[in-house]
Design a protein around this motif. Sequence first.
Motif, PDB file in Angstrom:
ATOM      1  N   PHE A  54      31.457  57.413  31.926  1.00 10.93           N
ATOM      2  CA  PHE A  54      31.983  57.506  33.274  1.00 10.93           C
ATOM      3  C   PHE A  54      31.031  58.200  34.247  1.00 10.93           C
ATOM      4  O   PHE A  54      30.969  57.848  35.429  1.00 10.93           O
ATOM      5  N   GLU A  55      30.256  59.212  33.772  1.00 16.97           N
ATOM      6  CA  GLU A  55      29.375  59.945  34.695  1.00 16.97           C
ATOM      7  C   GLU A  55      28.386  58.993  35.369  1.00 16.97           C
ATOM      8  O   GLU A  55      28.227  58.990  36.590  1.00 16.97           O
ATOM      9  N   LYS A  56      27.753  58.174  34.556  1.00 18.55           N
ATOM     10  CA  LYS A  56      26.736  57.247  35.049  1.00 18.55           C
ATOM     11  C   LYS A  56      27.360  56.172  35.939  1.00 18.55           C
ATOM     12  O   LYS A  56      26.859  55.878  37.035  1.00 18.55           O
ATOM     13  N   ILE A  57      28.438  55.591  35.460  1.00 23.91           N
ATOM     14  CA  ILE A  57      29.056  54.466  36.173  1.00 23.91           C
ATOM     15  C   ILE A  57      29.672  54.909  37.495  1.00 23.91           C
ATOM     16  O   ILE A  57      29.521  54.232  38.523  1.00 23.91           O
ATOM     17  N   GLY A  62      48.710  63.942  28.925  1.00 21.04           N
ATOM     18  CA  GLY A  62      48.773  62.762  29.785  1.00 21.04           C
ATOM     19  C   GLY A  62      47.403  62.362  30.300  1.00 21.04           C
ATOM     20  O   GLY A  62      47.076  61.168  30.385  1.00 21.04           O
ATOM     21  N   VAL A  63      46.570  63.354  30.645  1.00 24.37           N
ATOM     22  CA  VAL A  63      45.198  63.079  31.092  1.00 24.37           C
ATOM     23  C   VAL A  63      44.391  62.456  29.961  1.00 24.37           C
ATOM     24  O   VAL A  63      43.667  61.473  30.161  1.00 24.37           O
ATOM     25  N   ASP A 102      34.763  66.417  35.572  1.00 20.07           N
ATOM     26  CA  ASP A 102      33.566  66.622  34.751  1.00 20.07           C
ATOM     27  C   ASP A 102      33.795  66.218  33.298  1.00 20.07           C
ATOM     28  O   ASP A 102      32.882  65.732  32.625  1.00 20.07           O
ATOM     29  N   ARG A 103      35.015  66.396  32.797  1.00 19.91           N
ATOM     30  CA  ARG A 103      35.308  66.106  31.399  1.00 19.91           C
ATOM     31  C   ARG A 103      35.731  64.660  31.156  1.00 19.91           C
ATOM     32  O   ARG A 103      35.402  64.066  30.128  1.00 19.91           O
TER      33      ARG A 103
END
Length: 826
Positions: free
Chosen positions: A5-8, A622-623, A595-596
Motif C-alpha cells: 500500500f505504501e508504494k501504490i 475491524g481495521v 502507516d501500518r
Amino acid sequence: MEYPFEKIEKKWQNIWQKKKIFNAEDDTEKKNYYVLSMFPYPSGALHMGHVSNYSIADAITRYKMMQGFNVMQPMGYDSFGMPAENFAIQHHSHPRITTDENIKVMRKQFDMMGFGFDWEREVSTCHPEYYKWGQWFFKRMFEKGLAYKKTSFQNWCSECQTVLANEQVENGKCWRCESEVHQKELEQWFFKITEYAEELLDFSGVIDWPERVKTMQTNWIGKSQGTEIWFKLENSEQLIKVFTTRPDTIFGCTFMALPPEHPIIIEFLKAESEDSKMHRFCDKVLNEDSITRTAEDTIKEGFFTGKYAANPVNNERIQIWITNYVLMDYGTGAVMAVPAHDQRDFEFAKKYNIPMKLVIQNKSGDLILEEMADAYVEPGFLVNSGKFDGMDSQKSLKTISKWMFENKMGKETITYRLRDWGVSRQRYWGNPIPIIYCDDCGTVLVPDEDLPIKLPENVELGKTRQNPLLSVEEWVNVKCPQCGKSARRETDTMDTFVDSSWYFARYVDPKNDTLPFSQELAVKWLPVDQYIGGIEHAVMHLMYARFFHKFMRDLKLVNSNEPFARLLTQGMVTKDGAKMSKSKGNVVDPQYIVDRYGADTVRVFMLFASPPEKDVEWSDEGVKGAFRFLNRIWHLFAKNLELIKTYKDAASDDNKLKGEIKKLRYSTHFTIKKTLNDIENRLQFNTAIAAVMEHLNNVYAVKDVEKLNDFEKAVFAESCVAIPHLMYVFAPHLSEELWILIGNDRLLHDSGTAQFNEDFLVKDKITYAIQIMGKIRGKIKVSADATTEDIKKSALEVENVKKSIEGKNIVKMIVVPDKLVSIVIK
C-alpha cells in the motif's frame, strides 16, 4: 505477497494531483455537482472524526465523477477563533504563525489519505482576502438595518473572556472550554436573524434533510401564536407587555413574573442600594445559566418587589415578582402568572402565599379553589371572567383577544423563541468589525475601499484579560473617514460562525477581489448538492448559514433560497463506547493507522463499520479485517492477472452456463446492481462494501480456474473486474492500480460506473403450463425464486389467457409448484 500500500498509494496520489482530476471546471458541458464537508478548525492534525467525514464525501465525489458529473469538492479552514488564540498563547507564539503551521500539517495528512479535493479553491478564514468579504457583508447588513448595537445581558464565559450566543451555551457551559456561563450586561453588535424567522421555518427549498435537523431548528425558532397584553405599572404610565398563549385566563392573573434582566427590574434596582436584598437576589439569579433556570427540577425562587401593575381587564392590583425561572429570551420577557391554571405558577404561589383565582371551571362544575392540590390545566368553561362567564375556554381565546384589541388592552401577535444573533466577541483572533466611532459623526462605516481592516500583528496576547486589541493604540486610534477628526475603531471582532456562514459560496469563486463571488458562478454551483457534517451543528452553523444564504439572495448574489440541497449528518467516531477525546485517553491517531495499514484500509473500515449517519465504534480487529479484505483482492488479481487481462473484454453471455460459474455471473451482476443502488439511493456504503465482500467470497469459491472453457473464463474475468470498478469509491488507490494493471487506458473516475444485465439476475427459469377449465392456453417461464403472486401475475399477462377469461370472473387460481397454473372461471 502482501498488498504494497505504501508504494501504490503514494503513486496514485501523485498521478491524481499531476493530472488535476479533482479540479472542477466552471465552464463545461457536463452537469455540475457540488459535494462539501464542513471545513475543519486547523488543530494541527486530522482526527478520526475528520477521516470519517471526508471519507464519506470523497466516496460521493468519486461516484458522481464516474457518473459523468463535473464535481467540485473544495476544502478550506475555519481558522479564526478562541482555540487558535489560546493555542498560540500556550506556545508563546502568534495565532497567525501557529495556524499556518497547523494548516500545513493538515494539508499533508489530507494528501496522505488521498482525498480528492480541488485545492485551487482552498480558503482560510483568517486570511485577509477572505475576511475582507465578511466585513463587506457586515456593512451590507448595517445598511439594510440588519446589523445593530444594543446593551443587553449576554452569556459570558469568564475563562474565554468573551460573549457566547445562546446556541453556544450547552448545558449551562461554554461550548469550547466547558466553563460555567454567567450573564453580563454589555453593549454588543447583533444580526437581525429574527427578520428571517418565518422563512427559516420553511424547508420547502431543501431536497433531502434529516427530519431531526428540521425539527431541532423548528423548535429552536419556537414560533408561538398568542396575545400581547399591556399591563400598566401602578402610579405610572409605563406599560409592561406580556405575551401569552392563554388569554382565556387573563381574569385569573394574580401576579407577574419578571427576570432580573427585564428593563423594569433594572429601573427598580437603580433605586436600591448595592447591598439590598433585591440586588443580592438578582445577582444570584444572573450567575445561573438559562438552562439551569428553566430546568424542570430547578427550585423556583422569587423576590417580591413591593411594586404592582394593573390587570387591564378588571383593574385589579397584580404583584410584580422577580423570579429565577423566567427569561428575557422568550416573548416579551414578562409572564402573567395564573396560579390556578398553570402548575409552575401554582407551586410558586403556594410557596410565597400569593392569592389565586379560579377562572376556568371543569365540565362537572365541582372545582373548589381551596381544595385544589394542583393547577387545573384542562379545557372547561369560564367563571369569574366578567362578560365571558359561561363561555367554552378554548372558544373564548379569539373572542377575548379581539375584545382586548378593541379596548386597547393588547393585540394578537406571533412571537419566536429565536433571538437576534449576537456577533460581538471580545477577542483578538477574529474578523474586525468595520465600524469607527467619532464624537462628531457617531457610528461610521469603514469605506469599502479601505477593506479589509487587517488585524495588527503587535498585539499583547496572554498579558491581559481584557480584549487584546485594546493594547494596540495605533490600531485603535484612527481618523474618522467622514470628518477626518480623531476617532476610535470598534475593538470587538465577529463571532467565527459569521466566517463559516458563507464559506460554501466563496468556494465557487475564491480568487474574486471585487466581490465575495460572482453571481454567474453562484448560479452554476449553488445550492450545494450534498453537504456533510455533524448533527451538533443543527442550530448553530446550519441555521446561520441558511440565514446568510437568504440575505445573499436578497442582495441578488445567489438565486436559490437554501444553501444545501441535501444534508447528511454523519455519526461520531467512538472508542470504548465514548466519543474519542484526549481527556478520555481513547484517541486513535490516523497517521499511525495509515502507516501500518494504508489509507484505503482506514477508509474502508470507516465506511463499512456503520451506516454514515450512525456512530462508528472503533475496533482494532475491524481495521485488521478491512486490511485482510483488501489483501484478498490484491492476491486474487496477482494470481489471475493474465487470465483477467486476456478475457476481461470477452463475451460472457453463454446461456448454457451452469453450476458455480453460473452462480458467479449472477453474483457479479447482483453485486453491481445492489452496490450502485446502495450508493445512489441510500448512501449506505456499509451494505455496498458488504455486498462486494460477499461477491469476493463467491469468486474465490471457483476452483481450477485454468480448466474453465473460454466462456467460463470470461465470466470469471468479469467477476474480478467488477471488484475494483465498485471499490473505487471506497478504496481508490488499490482499485486504480488494479484497473490499470488489467490493461485499461482510462482512469476509473473517467470510466463510467459498472453496468449490470437484468437477464443475468435470474438464477434459473421454470416453465409453467397455464390451464383454464382443464385446457392448456399457454406457457410462461419465470425465475426459480419467483413468488406465487409473481407467477399468477405473469400467467394473466399471456395474450391467449387474456382472451380466454375476457368477460368472465376468476373463481379460483391454483399454482402447482414447478409445473402448472390452473384457472377456474365462471
